[in-house]
Design an enzyme around this catalytic site. Structure first.
Site, PDB file in Angstrom:
ATOM      1  N   ARG A 138     -45.420 -21.369   3.442  1.00  0.00           N
ATOM      2  CA  ARG A 138     -46.313 -20.214   3.303  1.00  0.00           C
ATOM      3  C   ARG A 138     -47.184 -20.310   2.047  1.00  0.00           C
ATOM      4  O   ARG A 138     -48.315 -19.829   2.049  1.00  0.00           O
ATOM      5  CB  ARG A 138     -45.507 -18.917   3.280  1.00  0.00           C
ATOM      6  CG  ARG A 138     -45.088 -18.489   4.676  1.00  0.00           C
ATOM      7  CD  ARG A 138     -44.300 -17.210   4.628  1.00  0.00           C
ATOM      8  NE  ARG A 138     -44.166 -16.632   5.946  1.00  0.00           N
ATOM      9  CZ  ARG A 138     -43.248 -15.739   6.259  1.00  0.00           C
ATOM     10  NH1 ARG A 138     -42.386 -15.316   5.360  1.00  0.00           N
ATOM     11  NH2 ARG A 138     -43.191 -15.248   7.479  1.00  0.00           N
ATOM     12  N   LYS A 300     -32.460 -12.933  23.279  1.00  0.00           N
ATOM     13  CA  LYS A 300     -32.351 -11.723  24.110  1.00  0.00           C
ATOM     14  C   LYS A 300     -33.641 -11.392  24.834  1.00  0.00           C
ATOM     15  O   LYS A 300     -34.709 -11.448  24.243  1.00  0.00           O
ATOM     16  CB  LYS A 300     -31.984 -10.540  23.223  1.00  0.00           C
ATOM     17  CG  LYS A 300     -30.595 -10.627  22.680  1.00  0.00           C
ATOM     18  CD  LYS A 300     -30.319  -9.402  21.843  1.00  0.00           C
ATOM     19  CE  LYS A 300     -28.966  -9.504  21.183  1.00  0.00           C
ATOM     20  NZ  LYS A 300     -28.877  -8.620  20.023  1.00  0.00           N
ATOM     21  N   GLY A 456     -41.254 -17.484  14.233  1.00  0.00           N
ATOM     22  CA  GLY A 456     -39.812 -17.319  14.384  1.00  0.00           C
ATOM     23  C   GLY A 456     -39.050 -18.630  14.477  1.00  0.00           C
ATOM     24  O   GLY A 456     -39.427 -19.634  13.886  1.00  0.00           O
ATOM     25  N   GLY A 479     -42.406 -11.881  13.107  1.00  0.00           N
ATOM     26  CA  GLY A 479     -42.611 -10.524  13.621  1.00  0.00           C
ATOM     27  C   GLY A 479     -44.085 -10.256  13.911  1.00  0.00           C
ATOM     28  O   GLY A 479     -44.437  -9.673  14.944  1.00  0.00           O
TER      29      GLY A 479
END
Ligand SMILES: Nc1ncnc2c1ncn2[C@@H]1O[C@H](COP(=O)(O)OP(=O)(O)O)[C@@H](O)[C@H]1O
Ligand SMILES: O=C(OP(=O)(O)O)[C@H](O)COP(=O)(O)O
Length: 503
Positions: A138, A300, A456, A479
């Site tokens: 980053r 999920k 992610g 996110g």
């Protein structure tokens, strides 16, 4: 109009005050693709949405007008073209706002000379116990914007959060180690402020010369930051001329340093990184080169529902992998053993399958599964058909047939978006599916496809596979990229000045 080729005018509403050539900038140079057909673009302040501040209406508006002898598709980034056509509402592009934000490349470089520019970057990097940076991605990704503005003669005030400090300053969340790494990368001094607001910081900002940089201490040492507190936003903006948001990873947060500050500066721009993320994650996905294949994995289904729904609207095929597939299998009456299943989402799986049929999108689930007798790196394994995972066994990766099936589904793809691993790639025994998909996508990049890794754990997987530099774009936000793919407005983007195509 046609004579004002490749010129950009920057003006206050109603009165044009300057005109000069578009500044050169890495990757996102609006000027670089200009051709001929006389298109005018107006860049103007966006109507406010996405923050809780009440002072937005008082904000001074800017009007930016770009004149270009331009072939539209070659002039603007993909996001710049959103909103044009396809809606069948009879409006000409002249009256349509695009989602493209005014980037620092859209105005002359001289715009920044002598200006005090607050750059919000996402310098939230992992540190070990010794407070050494373990992954500086980053920081490196933030360098082009910082270097560009320093070279332009701006006085750069750089801000970020690091981690999630609970109550006030904590050494382990200090940005000090980041200032050292950044100085190495920039090959110049990075002054470090022990705070982010207050008299000491004001004095340090006041002492900056053109082309110098000051990194502020963690903005989250104040609880007001995350509340997007008006007074705190005002304090951050003290003596600041322009706001440049380059913090894509935090653009989904409506915080003072990502959104609130925009009310108290005269101009607001997207930095190169933010613009690139928007170009790929919003632009390429909205107007993809086809076939467009999306791959969604991860643990999920509940965390990816909206992403899958949104991708069913845009892609030609959606490949599903990871833990979420077992909820689909169970919903179809298959035996899933002790695999991860969200029993309260069985109806949803049925609904998503029906939705895919309705939209004519191929929804591809793995034909076979690599099952384990326990959730353990050393577990015993066996390959099972997707219909019959034995009792007591759990699916932790896609199987060998599924790898071939997914490769075939990816054949000829011109745009690929990947979010979420195919299995528990953190365990070597269950990483084959994820790595095979990563390799296939990397191969497609080589064949000219646009390949996007949407944040992610898939980013971690691609990096672990050593393939990050073989992808067109690897997102710096987990996110944030999910929210963008879900079609949400990111507050840190919404507050920036917007481009509107006016002719
Ligand atoms: N079959 C599976 N069973 C359990 N967990 C899985 C399975 N496949 C993948 N996972 C886990 O899913 C996690 C990533 O999920 P998620 O956070 O949804 O993805 P991302 O971070 O890419 O959005 C990884 O830690 C991975 O181990
Ligand atoms: O690491 C970040 O997000 P990510 O883990 O979703 O990529 C960003 O720096 C945002 O941090 P936050 O989730 O504490 O607001």
């Amino acid at each position: 109009m046609a004579s004002a080729v490749q010129a950009i005018a920057v003006a206050s509403v109603g009165s044009i005050i300057s005109a000069s050539r578009v500044a050169a900038a890495p990757e996102l140079n609006v000027q670089s693709g200009l051709r001929t057909n006389g298109v005018r673009f107006s860049l103007r302040a966006v109507p406010f949405f996405g923050s809780t501040s009440s002072s937005r209406s008082a904000r001074k508006q800017n009007l930016y007008t770009v004149y270009a002898e331009a072939q539209k598709t070659e002039t603007l980034s993909p996001t710049a073209l959103q909103g044009e056509g396809g809606k069948g509402d009879g409006e000409s592009p002249a009256s349509k706002a695009s989602d493209r934000k005014v980037s620092i490349a859209d105005v002359p470089k001289s715009e920044f000379e002598g200006k005090t520019v607050f750059i919000r970057a996402d310098l939230n990097v992992p540190l070990n116990k010794e407070r050494e940076i373990t992954d500086d991605t980053r920081i490196r990704a933030s360098v082009p914007t910082i270097e560009y503005l320093l070279a332009a003669g701006a006085k750069v005030v750089l801000a970020s959060h690091l981690g999630r400090p609970k109550s006030g300053p904590e050494e382990k969340f200090s940005l000090k180690p980041v200032s050292v790494r950044l100085a190495d990368l920039l090959k110049k001094e990075v002054k470090f402020a022990p705070d982010c607001i207050g008299p000491e910081v004001e004095a340090l900002i006041g002492g900056l010369k053109n082309g110098e940089i000051l990194l502020l201490e963690n903005v989250r040492f104040y609880k007001e930051e995350e509340k997007n507190d008006l007074e705190f936003s005002k304090k951050l903006a003290k003596n600041i001329d322009y706001f440049v948001n380059d913090a894509f990873g935090t653009a989904h947060r409506a915080h003072s340093s990502t959104a609130g500050i925009a009310d108290f500066v005269t101009k607001r721009f997207a930095g190169f990184l933010l613009q690139k993320e928007l170009d790929y994650l919003a632009g390429a996905v909205q107007k993809p080169a086809r076939p467009f294949v999306a791959i969604v994995g991860g643990s999920k289904v509940s965390s990816k529902i909206t992403v899958i729904e949104s991708l069913l609207d845009k892609s030609d095929k959606v490949i599903l992998g990871g833990g979420m597939v077992f909820t689909f299998f169970k919903s179809q009456g298959y035996s899933v053993g002790s695999s991860l299943v969200e029993d309260d989402k069985l109806d949803l799986a049925v609904r998503l399958s029906a939705l895919a049929k309705e939209k004519g999108v191929e929804l591809i689930l793995p034909e076979d599964i690599l099952a384990a007798d326990k959730f353990d790196p050393e577990a015993n394994t066996q390959v099972s058909a997707n219909t019959s995972i034995p009792d007591g066994w759990m699916g932790l990766d896609i199987g060998p047939k599924a790898i071939e099936q997914f490769k075939k589904a990816l054949e000829g793809a011109k745009t690929v978006l990947w979010n979420g691993p195919m299995g528990v790639f953190e365990f070597e025994k269950f990483a084959a599916g994820t790595f095979a998909v990563a390799e296939e996508i990397a191969k497609l990049t080589g064949e000219g496809a646009i390949t996007i890794i949407g944040g992610g754990d898939s980013v971690a997987a691609v990096e672990k596979a050593g393939l990050a530099d073989k992808m067109s774009h690897v997102s710096t936000g987990g996110g944030a990229s999910l929210e963008l793919l879900e079609g949400k407005v990111l507050p840190g983007v919404a507050v920036l000045d917007d481009v509107e195509i006016v002719a």
